[in-house]
Design a protein around this motif. Structure first.
Motif, short mmCIF file in Angstrom:
data_model
loop_
_atom_site.label_atom_id
_atom_site.label_comp_id
_atom_site.label_asym_id
_atom_site.label_seq_id
_atom_site.Cartn_x
_atom_site.Cartn_y
_atom_site.Cartn_z
N PHE A 14 -6.15 -2.09 7.26
CA PHE A 14 -5.08 -1.72 8.18
C PHE A 14 -5.50 -0.45 8.91
O PHE A 14 -5.99 0.50 8.28
CB PHE A 14 -3.78 -1.46 7.43
CG PHE A 14 -3.10 -2.72 6.98
CD1 PHE A 14 -2.49 -3.56 7.89
CD2 PHE A 14 -3.08 -3.08 5.63
CE1 PHE A 14 -1.87 -4.73 7.48
CE2 PHE A 14 -2.47 -4.24 5.21
CZ PHE A 14 -1.86 -5.07 6.14
N SER A 43 3.73 -5.76 -7.29
CA SER A 43 3.99 -5.38 -5.92
C SER A 43 2.85 -4.49 -5.39
O SER A 43 2.40 -3.58 -6.09
CB SER A 43 5.31 -4.60 -5.90
OG SER A 43 5.73 -4.46 -4.60
N GLY A 44 2.39 -4.81 -4.21
CA GLY A 44 1.34 -3.98 -3.59
C GLY A 44 -0.07 -4.40 -3.97
O GLY A 44 -1.04 -3.73 -3.59
N GLY A 46 -1.67 -7.09 -2.98
CA GLY A 46 -2.39 -7.73 -1.87
C GLY A 46 -2.18 -9.23 -1.76
O GLY A 46 -2.89 -9.91 -1.02
N LYS A 47 -1.17 -9.73 -2.46
CA LYS A 47 -0.93 -11.18 -2.46
C LYS A 47 -0.54 -11.66 -1.04
O LYS A 47 -1.15 -12.58 -0.50
CB LYS A 47 0.21 -11.55 -3.45
CG LYS A 47 -0.02 -11.03 -4.85
CD LYS A 47 1.11 -11.41 -5.81
CE LYS A 47 2.48 -10.87 -5.46
NZ LYS A 47 2.61 -9.39 -5.55
N SER A 48 0.47 -11.01 -0.48
CA SER A 48 0.94 -11.46 0.85
C SER A 48 -0.14 -11.26 1.90
O SER A 48 -0.38 -12.14 2.74
CB SER A 48 2.19 -10.69 1.27
OG SER A 48 3.23 -10.95 0.39
N ASN A 61 -1.75 -4.00 13.43
CA ASN A 61 -2.65 -3.00 12.84
C ASN A 61 -3.55 -3.57 11.74
O ASN A 61 -4.32 -2.85 11.13
CB ASN A 61 -1.86 -1.78 12.32
CG ASN A 61 -0.98 -2.13 11.13
OD1 ASN A 61 -0.59 -3.29 10.99
ND2 ASN A 61 -0.68 -1.17 10.29
N GLU A 180 6.81 -15.93 -2.54
CA GLU A 180 8.02 -15.57 -3.30
C GLU A 180 9.25 -16.28 -2.73
O GLU A 180 10.23 -15.63 -2.38
CB GLU A 180 8.25 -14.05 -3.23
CG GLU A 180 7.02 -13.24 -3.53
CD GLU A 180 7.15 -12.38 -4.76
OE1 GLU A 180 8.03 -12.65 -5.59
OE2 GLU A 180 6.35 -11.45 -4.87
N TYR A 280 -6.37 2.14 -2.80
CA TYR A 280 -7.26 1.62 -3.84
C TYR A 280 -8.62 1.21 -3.31
O TYR A 280 -9.58 1.08 -4.05
CB TYR A 280 -6.59 0.47 -4.61
CG TYR A 280 -5.95 -0.60 -3.75
CD1 TYR A 280 -6.71 -1.41 -2.93
CD2 TYR A 280 -4.57 -0.81 -3.78
CE1 TYR A 280 -6.13 -2.40 -2.16
CE2 TYR A 280 -3.97 -1.80 -3.01
CZ TYR A 280 -4.75 -2.60 -2.19
OH TYR A 280 -4.18 -3.57 -1.43
N1 LIG Z 1 1.38 -3.44 8.00
C1 LIG Z 1 0.82 -2.70 7.03
N2 LIG Z 1 0.26 -1.49 7.31
C2 LIG Z 1 -0.35 -0.75 6.35
N3 LIG Z 1 -0.45 -1.14 5.06
C3 LIG Z 1 0.10 -2.32 4.73
C4 LIG Z 1 0.78 -3.17 5.68
N4 LIG Z 1 1.21 -4.30 5.04
C5 LIG Z 1 0.84 -4.15 3.75
N5 LIG Z 1 0.18 -2.99 3.57
C6 LIG Z 1 -0.39 -2.51 2.29
O1 LIG Z 1 -1.25 -3.51 1.78
C7 LIG Z 1 -1.18 -3.55 0.37
C8 LIG Z 1 -0.92 -4.95 -0.12
O2 LIG Z 1 0.38 -5.34 0.34
P1 LIG Z 1 1.00 -6.79 0.07
O3 LIG Z 1 2.21 -6.87 0.91
O4 LIG Z 1 -0.03 -7.82 0.27
O5 LIG Z 1 1.38 -6.72 -1.46
P2 LIG Z 1 2.05 -7.86 -2.35
O6 LIG Z 1 1.12 -8.12 -3.48
O7 LIG Z 1 2.42 -9.03 -1.50
O8 LIG Z 1 3.34 -7.10 -2.89
P3 LIG Z 1 4.86 -7.63 -3.08
O9 LIG Z 1 4.89 -8.30 -4.44
O10 LIG Z 1 5.67 -6.38 -3.05
O11 LIG Z 1 5.19 -8.56 -1.96
C9 LIG Z 1 -0.10 -2.56 -0.04
O12 LIG Z 1 -0.73 -1.36 -0.42
C10 LIG Z 1 0.68 -2.35 1.22
O13 LIG Z 1 1.24 -1.06 1.27
#
Ligand SMILES: Nc1ncnc2c1ncn2[C@@H]1O[C@H](COP(=O)(O)OP(=O)(O)OP(=O)(O)O)[C@@H](O)[C@H]1O
Ligand code: SF4
Ligand SMILES: [Mg+2]
Length: 333
Positions: A14, A43-44, A46-48, A61, A180, A280
Protein backbone atom coordinates in the motif's frame (compact mmCIF):
# COMPACT_ATOMS: atom_id res chain seq x y z
CA UNK A 1 -4.80 -31.83 -11.88
CA UNK A 2 -4.81 -28.25 -13.17
CA UNK A 3 -6.15 -25.88 -10.58
CA UNK A 4 -8.93 -23.44 -11.31
CA UNK A 5 -7.02 -20.68 -9.56
CA UNK A 6 -3.27 -20.56 -9.06
CA UNK A 7 -1.66 -17.73 -7.18
CA UNK A 8 2.11 -17.81 -7.24
CA UNK A 9 4.34 -15.69 -4.96
CA UNK A 10 1.91 -12.77 -4.84
CA UNK A 11 3.30 -9.60 -3.31
CA UNK A 12 1.49 -6.33 -2.77
CA UNK A 13 2.04 -3.03 -1.01
CA UNK A 14 0.00 0.00 0.00
CA UNK A 15 1.28 3.48 -0.79
CA UNK A 16 0.88 5.77 2.19
CA UNK A 17 2.20 9.22 3.15
CA UNK A 18 4.89 7.40 5.11
CA UNK A 19 5.98 5.46 1.99
CA UNK A 20 5.12 2.01 0.70
CA UNK A 21 3.94 -0.56 3.25
CA UNK A 22 4.57 -4.14 2.17
CA UNK A 23 1.47 -6.18 2.86
CA UNK A 24 1.70 -9.62 1.23
CA UNK A 25 4.85 -11.68 1.16
CA UNK A 26 5.06 -14.29 -1.60
CA UNK A 27 1.57 -15.68 -1.04
CA UNK A 28 0.95 -18.82 -3.08
CA UNK A 29 -2.28 -20.76 -3.14
CA UNK A 30 -4.42 -22.83 -5.45
CA UNK A 31 -8.02 -23.95 -5.59
CA UNK A 32 -9.21 -26.98 -7.47
CA UNK A 33 -12.55 -27.33 -9.22
CA UNK A 34 -15.34 -28.02 -6.73
CA UNK A 35 -13.10 -27.51 -3.71
CA UNK A 36 -13.73 -25.39 -0.61
CA UNK A 37 -10.56 -23.66 0.53
CA UNK A 38 -10.72 -21.80 3.84
CA UNK A 39 -8.33 -18.98 4.63
CA UNK A 40 -8.09 -18.32 8.31
CA UNK A 41 -6.18 -15.91 10.52
CA UNK A 42 -6.63 -13.03 12.93
CA UNK A 43 -7.71 -9.56 11.98
CA UNK A 44 -5.06 -7.78 9.95
CA UNK A 45 -3.30 -10.93 8.73
CA UNK A 46 -3.94 -10.17 5.05
CA UNK A 47 -6.83 -12.48 4.20
CA UNK A 48 -9.01 -9.87 2.48
CA UNK A 49 -6.12 -8.15 0.78
CA UNK A 50 -5.03 -11.48 -0.75
CA UNK A 51 -8.40 -12.08 -2.36
CA UNK A 52 -9.00 -8.44 -3.28
CA UNK A 53 -5.66 -8.63 -5.12
CA UNK A 54 -6.85 -11.73 -6.97
CA UNK A 55 -10.10 -9.98 -7.91
CA UNK A 56 -8.26 -6.81 -9.01
CA UNK A 57 -10.25 -4.86 -6.44
CA UNK A 58 -7.49 -3.20 -4.42
CA UNK A 59 -8.21 0.46 -3.81
CA UNK A 60 -6.22 3.21 -5.47
CA UNK A 61 -3.34 3.01 -2.99
CA UNK A 62 -2.84 -0.75 -3.36
CA UNK A 63 -0.43 -2.16 -5.92
CA UNK A 64 0.72 -5.64 -6.80
CA UNK A 65 4.48 -5.76 -6.76
CA UNK A 66 5.14 -9.32 -7.81
CA UNK A 67 3.77 -12.76 -8.55
CA UNK A 68 1.25 -14.41 -10.84
CA UNK A 69 -2.48 -15.03 -10.68
CA UNK A 70 -3.79 -17.56 -13.18
CA UNK A 71 -7.53 -18.17 -13.25
CA UNK A 72 -9.05 -20.79 -15.53
CA UNK A 73 -5.83 -20.88 -17.53
CA UNK A 74 -5.63 -17.09 -17.98
CA UNK A 75 -3.08 -14.74 -16.38
CA UNK A 76 -5.05 -11.98 -14.67
CA UNK A 77 -2.34 -9.54 -13.62
CA UNK A 78 -1.87 -6.89 -16.26
CA UNK A 79 -5.16 -7.74 -18.00
CA UNK A 80 -6.89 -4.66 -19.45
CA UNK A 81 -9.63 -3.48 -17.05
CA UNK A 82 -12.40 -4.26 -19.56
CA UNK A 83 -11.31 -7.88 -19.89
CA UNK A 84 -10.88 -8.20 -16.13
CA UNK A 85 -14.44 -6.87 -15.73
CA UNK A 86 -15.74 -9.63 -17.97
CA UNK A 87 -14.27 -12.27 -15.66
CA UNK A 88 -15.04 -10.50 -12.40
CA UNK A 89 -18.73 -10.65 -11.70
CA UNK A 90 -19.29 -13.59 -14.04
CA UNK A 91 -16.75 -16.46 -13.80
CA UNK A 92 -15.30 -15.27 -10.50
CA UNK A 93 -17.43 -13.42 -7.96
CA UNK A 94 -17.06 -12.23 -4.40
CA UNK A 95 -19.47 -11.78 -1.51
CA UNK A 96 -18.75 -9.76 1.59
CA UNK A 97 -19.72 -9.55 5.24
CA UNK A 98 -21.91 -6.52 4.72
CA UNK A 99 -24.54 -7.24 2.07
CA UNK A 100 -25.95 -3.74 2.51
CA UNK A 101 -22.67 -2.24 1.30
CA UNK A 102 -22.63 -4.48 -1.80
CA UNK A 103 -26.27 -4.04 -2.78
CA UNK A 104 -27.35 -0.73 -4.26
CA UNK A 105 -30.04 0.76 -1.98
CA UNK A 106 -31.68 2.58 -4.91
CA UNK A 107 -32.51 -0.49 -6.99
CA UNK A 108 -34.76 -3.45 -6.31
CA UNK A 109 -33.22 -6.87 -5.72
CA UNK A 110 -34.67 -8.07 -9.03
CA UNK A 111 -33.11 -5.22 -11.01
CA UNK A 112 -29.70 -5.80 -9.48
CA UNK A 113 -29.66 -9.52 -10.21
CA UNK A 114 -30.96 -9.03 -13.74
CA UNK A 115 -28.44 -6.28 -14.48
CA UNK A 116 -25.49 -8.64 -13.92
CA UNK A 117 -27.06 -11.24 -16.23
CA UNK A 118 -27.91 -8.75 -18.94
CA UNK A 119 -24.33 -7.46 -19.00
CA UNK A 120 -22.51 -10.77 -18.81
CA UNK A 121 -24.94 -13.30 -20.28
CA UNK A 122 -26.57 -11.10 -22.89
CA UNK A 123 -30.06 -12.20 -21.82
CA UNK A 124 -33.19 -10.24 -22.72
CA UNK A 125 -35.37 -8.89 -19.91
CA UNK A 126 -37.79 -11.83 -19.88
CA UNK A 127 -35.08 -14.50 -19.76
CA UNK A 128 -33.16 -12.55 -17.11
CA UNK A 129 -36.29 -12.28 -14.97
CA UNK A 130 -36.94 -16.02 -15.22
CA UNK A 131 -33.39 -16.81 -14.20
CA UNK A 132 -33.48 -14.30 -11.33
CA UNK A 133 -36.64 -15.97 -9.97
CA UNK A 134 -34.96 -19.36 -10.18
CA UNK A 135 -31.88 -18.12 -8.34
CA UNK A 136 -33.87 -16.45 -5.55
CA UNK A 137 -35.67 -19.74 -5.09
CA UNK A 138 -32.38 -21.65 -5.13
CA UNK A 139 -30.91 -19.56 -2.32
CA UNK A 140 -33.98 -20.30 -0.21
CA UNK A 141 -35.79 -16.97 -0.34
CA UNK A 142 -39.54 -17.40 0.05
CA UNK A 143 -41.89 -15.90 -2.56
CA UNK A 144 -39.20 -14.92 -5.11
CA UNK A 145 -41.54 -12.78 -7.21
CA UNK A 146 -42.26 -10.48 -4.29
CA UNK A 147 -38.55 -10.37 -3.30
CA UNK A 148 -37.76 -9.22 -6.87
CA UNK A 149 -39.64 -5.97 -6.20
CA UNK A 150 -38.13 -5.26 -2.79
CA UNK A 151 -35.38 -2.79 -1.95
CA UNK A 152 -32.41 -4.13 0.06
CA UNK A 153 -33.21 -2.20 3.27
CA UNK A 154 -36.62 -3.87 3.54
CA UNK A 155 -35.05 -7.35 3.93
CA UNK A 156 -33.58 -8.89 7.08
CA UNK A 157 -29.78 -9.39 7.28
CA UNK A 158 -30.04 -13.11 6.47
CA UNK A 159 -32.34 -12.46 3.50
CA UNK A 160 -30.02 -9.76 2.15
CA UNK A 161 -27.10 -12.18 2.39
CA UNK A 162 -29.09 -14.76 0.42
CA UNK A 163 -29.99 -12.11 -2.17
CA UNK A 164 -26.30 -11.19 -2.48
CA UNK A 165 -25.44 -14.87 -3.01
CA UNK A 166 -28.14 -15.07 -5.70
CA UNK A 167 -26.55 -12.06 -7.39
CA UNK A 168 -23.11 -13.67 -7.17
CA UNK A 169 -24.50 -16.83 -8.79
CA UNK A 170 -26.24 -14.93 -11.57
CA UNK A 171 -23.68 -15.76 -14.23
CA UNK A 172 -22.74 -19.32 -13.22
CA UNK A 173 -19.41 -18.50 -11.59
CA UNK A 174 -16.69 -21.13 -11.43
CA UNK A 175 -15.29 -19.54 -8.29
CA UNK A 176 -17.11 -17.85 -5.44
CA UNK A 177 -15.00 -15.91 -2.95
CA UNK A 178 -16.79 -15.34 0.34
CA UNK A 179 -15.13 -12.89 2.75
CA UNK A 180 -16.57 -13.49 6.23
CA UNK A 181 -20.06 -13.73 4.71
CA UNK A 182 -21.86 -14.51 7.95
CA UNK A 183 -19.94 -12.62 10.64
CA UNK A 184 -22.75 -10.10 11.07
CA UNK A 185 -25.50 -12.74 11.30
CA UNK A 186 -26.75 -14.76 14.25
CA UNK A 187 -25.61 -18.39 14.55
CA UNK A 188 -28.79 -19.99 13.20
CA UNK A 189 -28.75 -17.88 10.05
CA UNK A 190 -24.98 -18.44 9.77
CA UNK A 191 -25.54 -22.22 9.80
CA UNK A 192 -28.23 -21.89 7.11
CA UNK A 193 -26.03 -19.78 4.84
CA UNK A 194 -23.12 -22.20 5.24
CA UNK A 195 -25.36 -25.12 4.38
CA UNK A 196 -26.53 -23.20 1.33
CA UNK A 197 -22.94 -22.63 0.19
CA UNK A 198 -22.08 -26.31 0.65
CA UNK A 199 -25.16 -27.37 -1.31
CA UNK A 200 -24.35 -24.94 -4.10
CA UNK A 201 -20.84 -26.33 -4.29
CA UNK A 202 -22.19 -29.89 -4.53
CA UNK A 203 -24.87 -29.01 -7.04
CA UNK A 204 -22.99 -26.58 -9.28
CA UNK A 205 -19.51 -28.04 -8.74
CA UNK A 206 -18.35 -24.51 -8.02
CA UNK A 207 -15.13 -23.77 -6.14
CA UNK A 208 -15.36 -21.66 -3.02
CA UNK A 209 -12.76 -19.69 -1.10
CA UNK A 210 -14.10 -18.90 2.33
CA UNK A 211 -12.30 -16.31 4.43
CA UNK A 212 -13.00 -16.56 8.13
CA UNK A 213 -11.42 -16.14 11.55
CA UNK A 214 -13.66 -18.87 12.94
CA UNK A 215 -11.92 -22.27 13.27
CA UNK A 216 -15.28 -23.92 14.00
CA UNK A 217 -16.50 -22.87 10.59
CA UNK A 218 -13.27 -24.10 9.03
CA UNK A 219 -13.83 -27.57 10.54
CA UNK A 220 -17.33 -27.66 9.10
CA UNK A 221 -16.66 -26.28 5.65
CA UNK A 222 -13.11 -26.76 4.45
CA UNK A 223 -11.51 -29.35 2.24
CA UNK A 224 -8.20 -27.55 2.59
CA UNK A 225 -7.04 -24.74 4.84
CA UNK A 226 -4.47 -21.96 4.61
CA UNK A 227 -3.51 -20.16 7.80
CA UNK A 228 -2.33 -16.58 7.32
CA UNK A 229 -0.32 -14.47 9.70
CA UNK A 230 1.13 -11.03 9.06
CA UNK A 231 0.91 -11.22 5.28
CA UNK A 232 2.34 -14.73 4.94
CA UNK A 233 0.88 -18.21 4.67
CA UNK A 234 2.19 -19.93 7.81
CA UNK A 235 0.49 -23.27 7.37
CA UNK A 236 -1.31 -25.16 4.64
CA UNK A 237 -2.98 -28.57 4.99
CA UNK A 238 -6.01 -30.71 4.35
CA UNK A 239 -8.62 -29.99 6.99
CA UNK A 240 -8.13 -33.25 8.92
CA UNK A 241 -4.36 -32.89 9.03
CA UNK A 242 -4.62 -29.32 10.18
CA UNK A 243 -6.87 -30.17 13.09
CA UNK A 244 -5.06 -33.39 14.05
CA UNK A 245 -1.47 -32.33 13.53
CA UNK A 246 -1.13 -28.56 13.46
CA UNK A 247 2.52 -27.85 12.74
CA UNK A 248 2.80 -24.11 13.40
CA UNK A 249 2.56 -22.63 16.90
CA UNK A 250 0.15 -20.01 15.58
CA UNK A 251 -2.23 -22.66 14.23
CA UNK A 252 -1.89 -24.59 17.49
CA UNK A 253 -2.84 -21.45 19.40
CA UNK A 254 -5.83 -20.78 17.12
CA UNK A 255 -7.06 -24.33 17.71
CA UNK A 256 -6.71 -24.03 21.47
CA UNK A 257 -9.00 -21.05 21.40
CA UNK A 258 -12.05 -22.94 20.05
CA UNK A 259 -14.61 -24.08 22.61
CA UNK A 260 -16.00 -27.61 22.24
CA UNK A 261 -19.21 -29.10 23.54
CA UNK A 262 -17.08 -31.96 24.96
CA UNK A 263 -14.90 -29.58 26.99
CA UNK A 264 -14.54 -30.49 30.62
CA UNK A 265 -15.59 -27.56 32.77
CA UNK A 266 -12.05 -26.89 33.89
CA UNK A 267 -10.64 -26.62 30.34
CA UNK A 268 -9.15 -23.21 29.90
CA UNK A 269 -9.68 -21.59 26.51
CA UNK A 270 -6.47 -19.92 25.51
CA UNK A 271 -6.22 -16.56 23.86
CA UNK A 272 -3.14 -15.47 21.97
CA UNK A 273 -1.50 -12.56 23.76
CA UNK A 274 -0.73 -9.48 21.70
CA UNK A 275 -1.83 -8.62 18.16
CA UNK A 276 -0.56 -8.97 14.60
CA UNK A 277 2.44 -6.59 14.44
CA UNK A 278 2.12 -3.35 12.49
CA UNK A 279 4.45 -2.88 9.51
CA UNK A 280 5.13 -6.60 9.52
CA UNK A 281 6.63 -6.37 6.03
CA UNK A 282 9.83 -5.06 7.63
CA UNK A 283 10.28 -8.11 9.89
CA UNK A 284 12.95 -10.35 8.42
CA UNK A 285 12.64 -13.35 10.76
CA UNK A 286 9.60 -15.22 12.00
CA UNK A 287 6.74 -12.73 12.17
CA UNK A 288 5.06 -14.61 15.03
CA UNK A 289 8.17 -14.59 17.22
CA UNK A 290 7.08 -11.85 19.65
CA UNK A 291 3.97 -13.87 20.58
CA UNK A 292 5.26 -17.41 20.24
CA UNK A 293 5.73 -19.47 23.42
CA UNK A 294 8.31 -21.63 21.62
CA UNK A 295 10.54 -18.83 20.31
CA UNK A 296 14.28 -19.39 20.76
CA UNK A 297 17.48 -17.93 19.36
CA UNK A 298 17.41 -18.64 15.67
CA UNK A 299 13.77 -17.75 15.17
CA UNK A 300 14.92 -14.34 13.98
CA UNK A 301 16.08 -16.00 10.77
CA UNK A 302 13.82 -15.92 7.71
CA UNK A 303 11.22 -18.69 7.76
CA UNK A 304 10.15 -20.59 4.68
CA UNK A 305 6.99 -22.62 4.14
CA UNK A 306 8.32 -26.18 4.16
CA UNK A 307 6.39 -29.35 3.37
CA UNK A 308 6.38 -31.58 6.47
CA UNK A 309 4.41 -34.35 4.84
CA UNK A 310 2.30 -34.76 1.69
CA UNK A 311 0.48 -31.46 1.01
CA UNK A 312 1.05 -30.23 4.55
CA UNK A 313 3.42 -27.30 4.85
CA UNK A 314 4.40 -25.05 7.72
CA UNK A 315 6.58 -21.99 8.19
CA UNK A 316 8.43 -22.82 11.42
CA UNK A 317 11.92 -24.25 11.60
CA UNK A 318 11.22 -25.76 15.05
CA UNK A 319 8.16 -27.71 13.99
CA UNK A 320 9.57 -31.19 14.70
CA UNK A 321 10.83 -30.33 18.23
CA UNK A 322 7.53 -28.73 19.06
CA UNK A 323 5.46 -31.65 17.88
CA UNK A 324 7.66 -34.09 19.77
CA UNK A 325 7.37 -32.05 22.94
CA UNK A 326 3.60 -31.69 22.59
CA UNK A 327 3.24 -35.45 22.16
CA UNK A 328 5.22 -36.10 25.35
CA UNK A 329 3.19 -33.56 27.32
CA UNK A 330 -0.19 -34.80 26.15
CA UNK A 331 0.72 -38.50 26.33
CA UNK A 332 0.39 -38.93 22.58
CA UNK A 333 -3.16 -37.59 22.20
N1 LIG B 1 -6.37 0.54 1.96
C1 LIG B 1 -5.40 0.21 2.83
N2 LIG B 1 -4.35 1.06 3.04
C2 LIG B 1 -3.34 0.73 3.88
N3 LIG B 1 -3.27 -0.45 4.54
C3 LIG B 1 -4.28 -1.31 4.37
C4 LIG B 1 -5.41 -1.04 3.51
N4 LIG B 1 -6.26 -2.12 3.54
C5 LIG B 1 -5.69 -3.01 4.38
N5 LIG B 1 -4.53 -2.54 4.87
C6 LIG B 1 -3.63 -3.25 5.80
O1 LIG B 1 -3.32 -4.51 5.25
C7 LIG B 1 -3.21 -5.49 6.27
C8 LIG B 1 -4.07 -6.69 5.96
O2 LIG B 1 -5.43 -6.27 5.97
P1 LIG B 1 -6.64 -7.26 5.64
O3 LIG B 1 -7.84 -6.39 5.51
O4 LIG B 1 -6.30 -8.10 4.48
O5 LIG B 1 -6.73 -8.15 6.93
P2 LIG B 1 -7.76 -9.33 7.23
O6 LIG B 1 -6.94 -10.55 7.49
O7 LIG B 1 -8.77 -9.43 6.14
O8 LIG B 1 -8.42 -8.83 8.59
P3 LIG B 1 -9.95 -8.89 9.08
O9 LIG B 1 -10.14 -10.26 9.70
O10 LIG B 1 -10.03 -7.80 10.10
O11 LIG B 1 -10.85 -8.65 7.91
C9 LIG B 1 -3.59 -4.79 7.57
O12 LIG B 1 -2.40 -4.42 8.23
C10 LIG B 1 -4.32 -3.58 7.11
O13 LIG B 1 -4.18 -2.51 8.03
S1 SF4 C 1 10.00 -19.96 14.06
FE1 SF4 C 1 10.27 -19.77 16.28
S2 SF4 C 1 9.04 -18.01 16.87
FE2 SF4 C 1 8.38 -18.62 14.85
S3 SF4 C 1 6.67 -19.97 15.16
FE3 SF4 C 1 8.48 -21.26 15.03
S4 SF4 C 1 9.18 -21.50 17.14
FE4 SF4 C 1 7.74 -19.78 17.12
MG1 LIG D 1 -10.79 -9.06 6.04
Amino acid sequence: MTSLLEVDSLEMAFSTDAGDIKCLDRVSLHVNQGEILCIVGESGSGKSVTLLSVMGLLGENGKITGGKVVFDGQELLGLPEKEFDRIRGSKMTMIFQDAMASLNPLFTIGNQIMEAMRIHLDLDRKAARERALLLLDKVGLPDPSSIMNKYPHTLSGGMRQRAMIAMALACNPKLLIADEPTTALDVTIQAQIMELLRNLRDELHMSIILITHDMGLVAEMADRVMVMYAGQIVEEAGVLDLFKKPGHPYTQALLKSIPSIRDKEERELLTIDGTVPEHYGEITGCRFANRCPHAIDGCEQEQRLVEIEGNHGTRCWRRSDIRERMTQVSGGN
